[in-house]
Design a protein around this motif. Sequence first.
Motif, PDB file in Angstrom:
ATOM      1  N   VAL A  26      76.558  53.321  23.010  1.00  0.00           N
ATOM      2  CA  VAL A  26      77.282  53.748  24.202  1.00  0.00           C
ATOM      3  C   VAL A  26      77.932  55.103  23.948  1.00  0.00           C
ATOM      4  CG1 VAL A  26      79.144  53.195  25.822  1.00  0.00           C
ATOM      5  CG2 VAL A  26      77.769  51.347  24.819  1.00  0.00           C
ATOM      6  N   HIS A  27      77.821  55.994  24.927  1.00  0.00           N
ATOM      7  CA  HIS A  27      78.474  57.299  24.850  1.00  0.00           C
ATOM      8  C   HIS A  27      79.803  57.207  25.592  1.00  0.00           C
ATOM      9  CE1 HIS A  27      79.315  61.483  26.281  1.00  0.00           C
ATOM     10  NE2 HIS A  27      79.010  61.739  25.020  1.00  0.00           N
ATOM     11  N   GLY A  28      80.893  57.464  24.864  1.00  0.00           N
ATOM     12  CA  GLY A  28      82.228  57.412  25.464  1.00  0.00           C
ATOM     13  C   GLY A  28      83.184  58.207  24.609  1.00  0.00           C
ATOM     14  N   PRO A  29      83.324  59.494  24.855  1.00  0.00           N
ATOM     15  CA  PRO A  29      84.152  60.361  24.010  1.00  0.00           C
ATOM     16  C   PRO A  29      85.583  59.883  23.810  1.00  0.00           C
ATOM     17  CG  PRO A  29      82.855  61.673  25.535  1.00  0.00           C
ATOM     18  CD  PRO A  29      82.687  60.243  25.950  1.00  0.00           C
ATOM     19  N   LEU A  30      86.205  59.364  24.853  1.00  0.00           N
ATOM     20  CA  LEU A  30      87.601  58.946  24.749  1.00  0.00           C
ATOM     21  C   LEU A  30      87.746  57.735  23.840  1.00  0.00           C
ATOM     22  CD1 LEU A  30      90.581  59.115  25.608  1.00  0.00           C
ATOM     23  CD2 LEU A  30      90.005  57.659  27.554  1.00  0.00           C
ATOM     24  N   VAL A  31      87.006  56.665  24.123  1.00  0.00           N
ATOM     25  CA  VAL A  31      87.178  55.444  23.347  1.00  0.00           C
ATOM     26  C   VAL A  31      86.573  55.562  21.953  1.00  0.00           C
ATOM     27  CG1 VAL A  31      87.262  54.033  25.434  1.00  0.00           C
ATOM     28  CG2 VAL A  31      85.100  54.338  24.247  1.00  0.00           C
ATOM     29  N   ALA A  33      86.774  58.224  20.148  1.00  0.00           N
ATOM     30  CA  ALA A  33      87.573  59.174  19.361  1.00  0.00           C
ATOM     31  C   ALA A  33      88.337  58.497  18.233  1.00  0.00           C
ATOM     32  CB  ALA A  33      88.535  59.926  20.275  1.00  0.00           C
ATOM     33  N   ASP A  34      88.873  57.288  18.491  1.00  0.00           N
ATOM     34  CA  ASP A  34      89.631  56.608  17.434  1.00  0.00           C
ATOM     35  C   ASP A  34      89.027  55.248  17.093  1.00  0.00           C
ATOM     36  OD1 ASP A  34      90.267  55.202  19.695  1.00  0.00           O
ATOM     37  OD2 ASP A  34      92.447  55.268  19.412  1.00  0.00           O
ATOM     38  N   ALA A  35      87.765  55.021  17.508  1.00  0.00           N
ATOM     39  CA  ALA A  35      87.115  53.746  17.233  1.00  0.00           C
ATOM     40  C   ALA A  35      86.766  53.620  15.756  1.00  0.00           C
ATOM     41  CB  ALA A  35      85.851  53.604  18.082  1.00  0.00           C
ATOM     42  N   ARG A  36      86.896  52.411  15.256  1.00  0.00           N
ATOM     43  CA  ARG A  36      86.575  52.118  13.866  1.00  0.00           C
ATOM     44  C   ARG A  36      85.704  50.872  13.805  1.00  0.00           C
ATOM     45  NH1 ARG A  36      88.468  56.332  14.031  1.00  0.00           N
ATOM     46  NH2 ARG A  36      90.176  57.291  12.812  1.00  0.00           N
ATOM     47  N   HIS A  37      84.983  50.718  12.707  1.00  0.00           N
ATOM     48  CA  HIS A  37      84.174  49.526  12.503  1.00  0.00           C
ATOM     49  C   HIS A  37      85.054  48.278  12.634  1.00  0.00           C
ATOM     50  CE1 HIS A  37      82.109  46.335  10.239  1.00  0.00           C
ATOM     51  NE2 HIS A  37      80.985  46.959  10.546  1.00  0.00           N
ATOM     52  N   GLY A  38      84.610  47.330  13.456  1.00  0.00           N
ATOM     53  CA  GLY A  38      85.360  46.097  13.668  1.00  0.00           C
ATOM     54  C   GLY A  38      86.261  46.099  14.877  1.00  0.00           C
ATOM     55  N   ASP A  39      86.468  47.267  15.510  1.00  0.00           N
ATOM     56  CA  ASP A  39      87.298  47.331  16.708  1.00  0.00           C
ATOM     57  C   ASP A  39      86.625  46.621  17.880  1.00  0.00           C
ATOM     58  OD1 ASP A  39      89.170  48.791  15.355  1.00  0.00           O
ATOM     59  OD2 ASP A  39      88.778  50.690  16.381  1.00  0.00           O
ATOM     60  N   SER A  40      87.437  46.155  18.814  1.00  0.00           N
ATOM     61  CA  SER A  40      86.919  45.531  20.031  1.00  0.00           C
ATOM     62  C   SER A  40      86.985  46.522  21.190  1.00  0.00           C
ATOM     63  CB  SER A  40      87.733  44.284  20.388  1.00  0.00           C
ATOM     64  OG  SER A  40      87.567  43.275  19.420  1.00  0.00           O
ATOM     65  N   ASN A  82      81.740  50.680  32.311  1.00  0.00           N
ATOM     66  CA  ASN A  82      83.200  50.685  32.221  1.00  0.00           C
ATOM     67  C   ASN A  82      83.622  50.404  30.789  1.00  0.00           C
ATOM     68  OD1 ASN A  82      83.502  51.042  35.030  1.00  0.00           O
ATOM     69  ND2 ASN A  82      83.319  48.837  35.378  1.00  0.00           N
ATOM     70  N   LEU A  83      84.537  51.220  30.267  1.00  0.00           N
ATOM     71  CA  LEU A  83      84.987  51.069  28.889  1.00  0.00           C
ATOM     72  C   LEU A  83      86.503  50.896  28.829  1.00  0.00           C
ATOM     73  CD1 LEU A  83      82.880  53.896  27.166  1.00  0.00           C
ATOM     74  CD2 LEU A  83      82.306  51.471  27.386  1.00  0.00           C
ATOM     75  N   GLU A  84      86.941  49.964  27.994  1.00  0.00           N
ATOM     76  CA  GLU A  84      88.367  49.773  27.740  1.00  0.00           C
ATOM     77  C   GLU A  84      88.555  49.313  26.299  1.00  0.00           C
ATOM     78  OE1 GLU A  84      92.296  47.130  29.016  1.00  0.00           O
ATOM     79  OE2 GLU A  84      90.381  46.743  30.015  1.00  0.00           O
ATOM     80  N   ARG A  85      89.454  49.991  25.587  1.00  0.00           N
ATOM     81  CA  ARG A  85      89.798  49.554  24.241  1.00  0.00           C
ATOM     82  C   ARG A  85      90.737  48.359  24.310  1.00  0.00           C
ATOM     83  NH1 ARG A  85      91.500  55.587  22.506  1.00  0.00           N
ATOM     84  NH2 ARG A  85      92.212  55.427  24.670  1.00  0.00           N
ATOM     85  N   ALA A  86      90.762  47.583  23.222  1.00  0.00           N
ATOM     86  CA  ALA A  86      91.634  46.405  23.184  1.00  0.00           C
ATOM     87  C   ALA A  86      93.094  46.826  23.345  1.00  0.00           C
ATOM     88  CB  ALA A  86      91.449  45.659  21.869  1.00  0.00           C
TER      89      ALA A  86
END
Length: 222
Positions: A26-31, A33-40, A82-86
């Motif tokens: 998935v392409h999503g520059p905002l989410v 940017a700080d995503a890490r392995h294991g994030d939801s 639609n993208l949303e971080r936990a």
Amino acid sequence: MFTGIIEELGEAGPLDWHGDSGVLTVHGPLVAADARHGDSIAVNGVCLTVVSVDGQRFAVDVMKETFDRSSLGTLRPGDPVNLERAATLATRLGGHLVQGHVDGVATVVGRTPGDRWEQVRFSLPAGLHRYVVEKGSIAVDGVSLTVMEVSDGDAATTAATGGSGEPGVAGWFGVGLIPTTLQLTTLGRKPVGALVNLEVDVIAKYVAKQLDGARSVGGVRP
């Protein structure tokens, strides 16, 4: 846990199949940017776990159960998502408590434009009707929305108001979409006939289960 407030309208990339499961990019520059392995991260309302990040893109594993219960298997490269971080303990709960656990797949059965907003109706899968109430909350493709109206599944009423009449469908419900939702989420682009992921209010599910259990032992009369 999520709030149903979409942070970014991303773009689906390739879906690399591995038997009955797959890896979705998935392409999503905002989410990302700080995503890490294991994030939801919720993708169209489905809670998925990040397995890798490459610049403005992230990849997630999708198992068979998820494909069976959501619309993710229909995504094609370039489709908006639609993208949303936990949520965190410091996150404002602007929507409602959303788990990212899809309860069913619905169909857009009608759209009625207003001056600046739009009324949209969706089919309501059988088994979910009891959890959907007028003025209650529901997540559609991960978007927290307030139910404006809900049918009782009556065939004549459903047909007269744009219901699908499909097997396994118990009626329909309607929501109102404000300009922000129309512009910044997939719901502004979904045509009649398109599929969406539904998650009903988790509190309603727990209450219903407790009431069912009480009735089974004679503690509560219907």
